[in-house]
Scaffold this motif. Structure first.
Motif, PDB file in Angstrom:
ATOM      1  N   VAL A 112     -13.068   8.164   4.635  1.00 24.95           N
ATOM      2  CA  VAL A 112     -11.934   7.540   3.948  1.00 24.95           C
ATOM      3  C   VAL A 112     -11.056   6.846   4.987  1.00 24.95           C
ATOM      4  O   VAL A 112     -11.053   7.195   6.177  1.00 24.95           O
ATOM      5  CB  VAL A 112     -11.096   8.588   3.174  1.00 24.95           C
ATOM      6  CG1 VAL A 112     -11.918   9.217   2.072  1.00 24.95           C
ATOM      7  CG2 VAL A 112     -10.553   9.661   4.110  1.00 24.95           C
ATOM      8  N   LYS A 113     -10.304   5.850   4.519  1.00 25.73           N
ATOM      9  CA  LYS A 113      -9.334   5.166   5.375  1.00 25.73           C
ATOM     10  C   LYS A 113      -8.022   5.946   5.354  1.00 25.73           C
ATOM     11  O   LYS A 113      -7.474   6.211   4.287  1.00 25.73           O
ATOM     12  CB  LYS A 113      -9.098   3.744   4.878  1.00 25.73           C
ATOM     13  CG  LYS A 113     -10.309   2.839   4.987  1.00 25.73           C
ATOM     14  CD  LYS A 113      -9.984   1.442   4.491  1.00 25.73           C
ATOM     15  CE  LYS A 113     -11.191   0.522   4.601  1.00 25.73           C
ATOM     16  NZ  LYS A 113     -10.881  -0.840   4.094  1.00 25.73           N
ATOM     17  N   VAL A 114      -7.547   6.300   6.532  1.00 23.34           N
ATOM     18  CA  VAL A 114      -6.337   7.111   6.662  1.00 23.34           C
ATOM     19  C   VAL A 114      -5.295   6.309   7.424  1.00 23.34           C
ATOM     20  O   VAL A 114      -5.579   5.727   8.475  1.00 23.34           O
ATOM     21  CB  VAL A 114      -6.628   8.433   7.389  1.00 23.34           C
ATOM     22  CG1 VAL A 114      -5.350   9.264   7.517  1.00 23.34           C
ATOM     23  CG2 VAL A 114      -7.691   9.220   6.649  1.00 23.34           C
ATOM     24  N   ILE A 115      -4.066   6.278   6.889  1.00 24.22           N
ATOM     25  CA  ILE A 115      -2.930   5.604   7.543  1.00 24.22           C
ATOM     26  C   ILE A 115      -2.083   6.687   8.203  1.00 24.22           C
ATOM     27  O   ILE A 115      -1.586   7.599   7.529  1.00 24.22           O
ATOM     28  CB  ILE A 115      -2.095   4.816   6.530  1.00 24.22           C
ATOM     29  CG1 ILE A 115      -2.965   3.806   5.783  1.00 24.22           C
ATOM     30  CG2 ILE A 115      -0.936   4.106   7.218  1.00 24.22           C
ATOM     31  CD1 ILE A 115      -2.221   3.037   4.706  1.00 24.22           C
ATOM     32  N   ASP A 116      -1.917   6.586   9.523  1.00 20.67           N
ATOM     33  CA  ASP A 116      -1.121   7.589  10.228  1.00 20.67           C
ATOM     34  C   ASP A 116       0.356   7.237  10.167  1.00 20.67           C
ATOM     35  O   ASP A 116       0.770   6.266   9.523  1.00 20.67           O
ATOM     36  CB  ASP A 116      -1.593   7.738  11.676  1.00 20.67           C
ATOM     37  CG  ASP A 116      -1.523   6.412  12.445  1.00 20.67           C
ATOM     38  OD1 ASP A 116      -0.857   5.468  11.965  1.00 20.67           O
ATOM     39  OD2 ASP A 116      -2.130   6.322  13.535  1.00 20.67           O
TER      40      ASP A 116
ATOM     41  N   GLN B 273      -6.267  17.425   9.992  1.00 25.32           N
ATOM     42  CA  GLN B 273      -4.864  17.814  10.067  1.00 25.32           C
ATOM     43  C   GLN B 273      -4.332  18.401   8.763  1.00 25.32           C
ATOM     44  O   GLN B 273      -3.141  18.657   8.665  1.00 25.32           O
ATOM     45  CB  GLN B 273      -4.017  16.613  10.480  1.00 25.32           C
ATOM     46  CG  GLN B 273      -4.403  16.035  11.824  1.00 25.32           C
ATOM     47  CD  GLN B 273      -3.509  14.876  12.218  1.00 25.32           C
ATOM     48  OE1 GLN B 273      -2.468  14.639  11.613  1.00 25.32           O
ATOM     49  NE2 GLN B 273      -3.915  14.129  13.239  1.00 25.32           N
ATOM     50  N   GLY B 274      -5.169  18.582   7.779  1.00 24.54           N
ATOM     51  CA  GLY B 274      -4.720  19.189   6.539  1.00 24.54           C
ATOM     52  C   GLY B 274      -4.934  18.279   5.339  1.00 24.54           C
ATOM     53  O   GLY B 274      -5.785  17.380   5.346  1.00 24.54           O
ATOM     54  N   TYR B 275      -4.132  18.498   4.319  1.00 18.82           N
ATOM     55  CA  TYR B 275      -4.267  17.762   3.056  1.00 18.82           C
ATOM     56  C   TYR B 275      -3.901  16.287   3.233  1.00 18.82           C
ATOM     57  O   TYR B 275      -2.992  15.944   4.006  1.00 18.82           O
ATOM     58  CB  TYR B 275      -3.367  18.371   1.987  1.00 18.82           C
ATOM     59  CG  TYR B 275      -3.952  19.597   1.313  1.00 18.82           C
ATOM     60  CD1 TYR B 275      -4.937  19.465   0.340  1.00 18.82           C
ATOM     61  CD2 TYR B 275      -3.511  20.866   1.654  1.00 18.82           C
ATOM     62  CE1 TYR B 275      -5.473  20.578  -0.279  1.00 18.82           C
ATOM     63  CE2 TYR B 275      -4.043  21.990   1.037  1.00 18.82           C
ATOM     64  CZ  TYR B 275      -5.020  21.838   0.075  1.00 18.82           C
ATOM     65  OH  TYR B 275      -5.551  22.938  -0.540  1.00 18.82           O
ATOM     66  N   LEU B 276      -4.599  15.431   2.484  1.00 18.56           N
ATOM     67  CA  LEU B 276      -4.335  13.994   2.461  1.00 18.56           C
ATOM     68  C   LEU B 276      -3.861  13.602   1.068  1.00 18.56           C
ATOM     69  O   LEU B 276      -4.328  14.139   0.061  1.00 18.56           O
ATOM     70  CB  LEU B 276      -5.591  13.191   2.813  1.00 18.56           C
ATOM     71  CG  LEU B 276      -6.111  13.301   4.246  1.00 18.56           C
ATOM     72  CD1 LEU B 276      -7.460  12.607   4.357  1.00 18.56           C
ATOM     73  CD2 LEU B 276      -5.121  12.700   5.231  1.00 18.56           C
ATOM     74  N   HIS B 277      -2.944  12.626   1.037  1.00 23.82           N
ATOM     75  CA  HIS B 277      -2.471  12.066  -0.236  1.00 23.82           C
ATOM     76  C   HIS B 277      -3.260  10.788  -0.518  1.00 23.82           C
ATOM     77  O   HIS B 277      -3.165   9.815   0.229  1.00 23.82           O
ATOM     78  CB  HIS B 277      -0.979  11.760  -0.147  1.00 23.82           C
ATOM     79  CG  HIS B 277      -0.423  11.189  -1.418  1.00 23.82           C
ATOM     80  ND1 HIS B 277      -0.399   9.836  -1.677  1.00 23.82           N
ATOM     81  CD2 HIS B 277       0.104  11.792  -2.519  1.00 23.82           C
ATOM     82  CE1 HIS B 277       0.136   9.626  -2.859  1.00 23.82           C
ATOM     83  NE2 HIS B 277       0.447  10.785  -3.397  1.00 23.82           N
ATOM     84  N   TRP B 278      -4.058  10.798  -1.583  1.00 20.08           N
ATOM     85  CA  TRP B 278      -4.959   9.690  -1.891  1.00 20.08           C
ATOM     86  C   TRP B 278      -4.267   8.679  -2.791  1.00 20.08           C
ATOM     87  O   TRP B 278      -3.635   9.036  -3.773  1.00 20.08           O
ATOM     88  CB  TRP B 278      -6.223  10.208  -2.557  1.00 20.08           C
ATOM     89  CG  TRP B 278      -7.142   9.111  -3.006  1.00 20.08           C
ATOM     90  CD1 TRP B 278      -7.391   8.682  -4.274  1.00 20.08           C
ATOM     91  CD2 TRP B 278      -7.951   8.297  -2.154  1.00 20.08           C
ATOM     92  NE1 TRP B 278      -8.280   7.662  -4.281  1.00 20.08           N
ATOM     93  CE2 TRP B 278      -8.654   7.387  -2.989  1.00 20.08           C
ATOM     94  CE3 TRP B 278      -8.148   8.231  -0.775  1.00 20.08           C
ATOM     95  CZ2 TRP B 278      -9.527   6.454  -2.483  1.00 20.08           C
ATOM     96  CZ3 TRP B 278      -9.031   7.295  -0.283  1.00 20.08           C
ATOM     97  CH2 TRP B 278      -9.713   6.422  -1.124  1.00 20.08           C
ATOM     98  N   ASP B 279      -4.386   7.378  -2.431  1.00 25.41           N
ATOM     99  CA  ASP B 279      -3.851   6.280  -3.231  1.00 25.41           C
ATOM    100  C   ASP B 279      -5.030   5.469  -3.744  1.00 25.41           C
ATOM    101  O   ASP B 279      -5.682   4.741  -2.989  1.00 25.41           O
ATOM    102  CB  ASP B 279      -2.924   5.405  -2.384  1.00 25.41           C
ATOM    103  CG  ASP B 279      -2.140   4.409  -3.228  1.00 25.41           C
ATOM    104  OD1 ASP B 279      -2.611   4.061  -4.330  1.00 25.41           O
ATOM    105  OD2 ASP B 279      -1.054   3.966  -2.796  1.00 25.41           O
ATOM    106  N   GLY B 280      -5.322   5.620  -5.060  1.00 21.58           N
ATOM    107  CA  GLY B 280      -6.481   4.949  -5.618  1.00 21.58           C
ATOM    108  C   GLY B 280      -6.332   3.448  -5.717  1.00 21.58           C
ATOM    109  O   GLY B 280      -7.328   2.721  -5.695  1.00 21.58           O
TER     110      GLY B 280
ATOM    111  N   ASP C   3      -6.836   4.143   0.077  1.00 18.71           N
ATOM    112  CA  ASP C   3      -6.598   4.745   1.386  1.00 18.71           C
ATOM    113  C   ASP C   3      -5.821   6.036   1.190  1.00 18.71           C
ATOM    114  O   ASP C   3      -5.399   6.378   0.073  1.00 18.71           O
ATOM    115  CB  ASP C   3      -5.856   3.776   2.324  1.00 18.71           C
ATOM    116  CG  ASP C   3      -4.541   3.285   1.736  1.00 18.71           C
ATOM    117  OD1 ASP C   3      -3.963   3.996   0.892  1.00 18.71           O
ATOM    118  OD2 ASP C   3      -4.083   2.187   2.099  1.00 18.71           O
ATOM    119  N   ALA C   4      -5.630   6.768   2.283  1.00 18.70           N
ATOM    120  CA  ALA C   4      -4.968   8.070   2.229  1.00 18.70           C
ATOM    121  C   ALA C   4      -3.922   8.162   3.318  1.00 18.70           C
ATOM    122  O   ALA C   4      -4.014   7.485   4.355  1.00 18.70           O
ATOM    123  CB  ALA C   4      -5.987   9.202   2.377  1.00 18.70           C
TER     124      ALA C   4
END
Length: 450
Positions: free
Chosen positions: A171-175, A197-204, A208-209
């Protein structure tokens, strides 16, 4: 006679001059009349030409108006005819479709719910094979076709199967700095998406997350999930609300944030608490040391040392030659001096314990004033706008009470310790006075016998 002739000559000359002047004026007037007549003729011809043009334009406009009116009449007739035909076609469509119209509404509603699920659920990270078909059904204006209904069913089945999977995916992750990078994440059905690093918040919508601002303590990581899949871990912390509880966790303030909400008044209360605890610890250790010294001194009263009881014994040794009344006053003076040293700092503790809740009340009033000012400026429609003042009002009250309770407790304990030491000193002083009185009474009895 000559004079008459001259007059006649002058008269004839004047007559000839007047006749010539009149002749010139007549010619000039005639010329001017001819020019004026020519100019008037030119203006009249211009007026006649302009009138013809205006009449022609008027005629053209009237002709155009007639054509437009004819078009309006034709369009009105066509509109009326089309309305009637449209009403007939709508009635025919209603009769032909029957219950299919309700079916279309149900299908569109189901497609909208499924589209929302695809956009919000973490299953959208790797299970979106039929999402375009669902979107086309939502945007459709006609009855769905059989292939579209089949794709809708397949999409539902895809989401059901994905909700029961434990699957790794990229998945694409934005830091926090806005950088986008592909990372390996572990999807727990439709409950959550977990990375290193734990849970990710997904934006459909963006596909990205992002990381949650606050992770739960002992929350799952990618390594722990790998151990779980291998059977090495029996339990794991999950968020069954699919992210809602994690969002609320981010809004839960920490202890430091709660203390910051107290503002300047809260900081003053904490400063008073620290000062009071320092005084209490120092005086408590001092009194404990004094009690130990007094216990040792009670075992060896004949050798006074540097402690309150030892100093009382020293005063007795120095003043024991005096009579009982003088010795009693000297010992009482020494006990009062020792008492002042024992109770040193206790009044400050009592003052701080009384001042802390008053400062808490001050912070409460200040916070409520700020809250009412915000209500005056922005109204009371948004509770978040008033949260700052309310937090200050509540936190300072709590801080004042929390600071007052340990200070009062410490003051009570230290006062009891000082009172115990003072009681020991008074008992020892009374005992010394009694011993001195007995000695003097014995001497007086011996003297009387002699």
């Amino acid at each position: 006679m000559n004079y008459v002739v001259k007059l006649l000559c002058i008269g004839l000359l004047s007559l000839s001059f007047t006749a010539s002047a009149q002749s010139e004026l007549t010619k000039s007037a005639q010329t001017h009349n001819k020019e004026q007549a020519t100019h008037n003729a030119q203006r009249e011809s211009g007026f006649k030409l302009t009138e013809k043009e205006y009449l022609a334009q008027k005629k053209a406009l009237e002709e155009r108006k007639r054509k437009v009116q004819n078009q309006i009449d034709m369009l009105a007739k066509t509109f009326s005819k089309n309305e009637g035909e449209l009403a007939k076609q709508e009635e025919k469509l209603r009769l032909d479709t029957g219950s299919l119209g309700e079916l279309f509404g149900v299908v569109r509603q189901a497609a909208k719910e499924l589209e929302s699920e695809n956009q919000t659920s973490v299953t959208g990270a790797d299970s979106t094979q039929y999402s375009q078909a669902v979107t086309s059904i939502v945007a459709a204006k006609t009855l769905p076709t059989l292939p579209q209904l089949t794709d809708l069913w397949l999409s539902m089945n895809e989401q059901i199967q994905a909700s029961a999977e434990l699957k790794e995916s990229e998945v694409k992750v934005i830091d926090g700095e806005g950088n986008i990078a592909s990372q390996l994440a572990y999807r727990i059905g439709s409950i959550g998406l977990i990375s290193e690093q734990g849970y990710l918040h997904w934006d459909g919508k963006r596909q990205d997350a992002t990381y949650y601002s606050k992770q739960p303590e002992n929350g799952p990581r990618l390594n722990s999930l790998s151990e779980l899949s291998e059977g090495n871990v029996e339990t794991m912390i999950v968020d069954p609300s699919r992210g809602f509880m994690l969002d609320q966790l981010a809004l839960t303030p920490s202890l430091f944030e709660r203390l910051q909400a107290g503002g300047v008044v809260g900081q003053i209360i904490l400063t008073l608490l620290v000062i009071g605890l320092i005084i209490a610890i120092f005086r408590g250790s001092k009194l404990a040391l004094v009690q130990q010294q007094i216990k040792k001194q009670l075992k060896t009263p004949e050798t006074p040392t540097d402690n309150p009881l030892g100093r009382i014994l020293s005063v007795y040794d120095e003043e024991k030659h005096r009579n009982v009344e003088s010795l009693e006053l000297r010992l009482l003076e020494a006990i009062v001096d020792e008492q002042q040293g024992l109770e040193k700092g206790l009044s400050m503790l009592k003052l701080l314990a009384a001042l802390a809740p008053m400062l808490g009340l001050l912070g409460t009033v200040t916070g409520m004033i700020e809250t009412f000012q915000v209500i005056t400026q922005f109204g009371n429609g948004d509770p978040k706008v008033m949260a700052g003042g309310i937090s200050m009002a509540l936190v300072t009250t709590v801080l004042g009470l929390v600071a007052a309770m340990p200070l009062l407790f410490a003051h009570n304990i230290l006062s009891t310790q000082a009172e115990n030491v003072r009681s020991i000193l008074e008992k020892q002083g009374i005992g010394l006075v009694a011993i001195q009185a007995e000695k003097q009474q014995a001497k007086s009895t011996v003297g009387n016998e002699i």
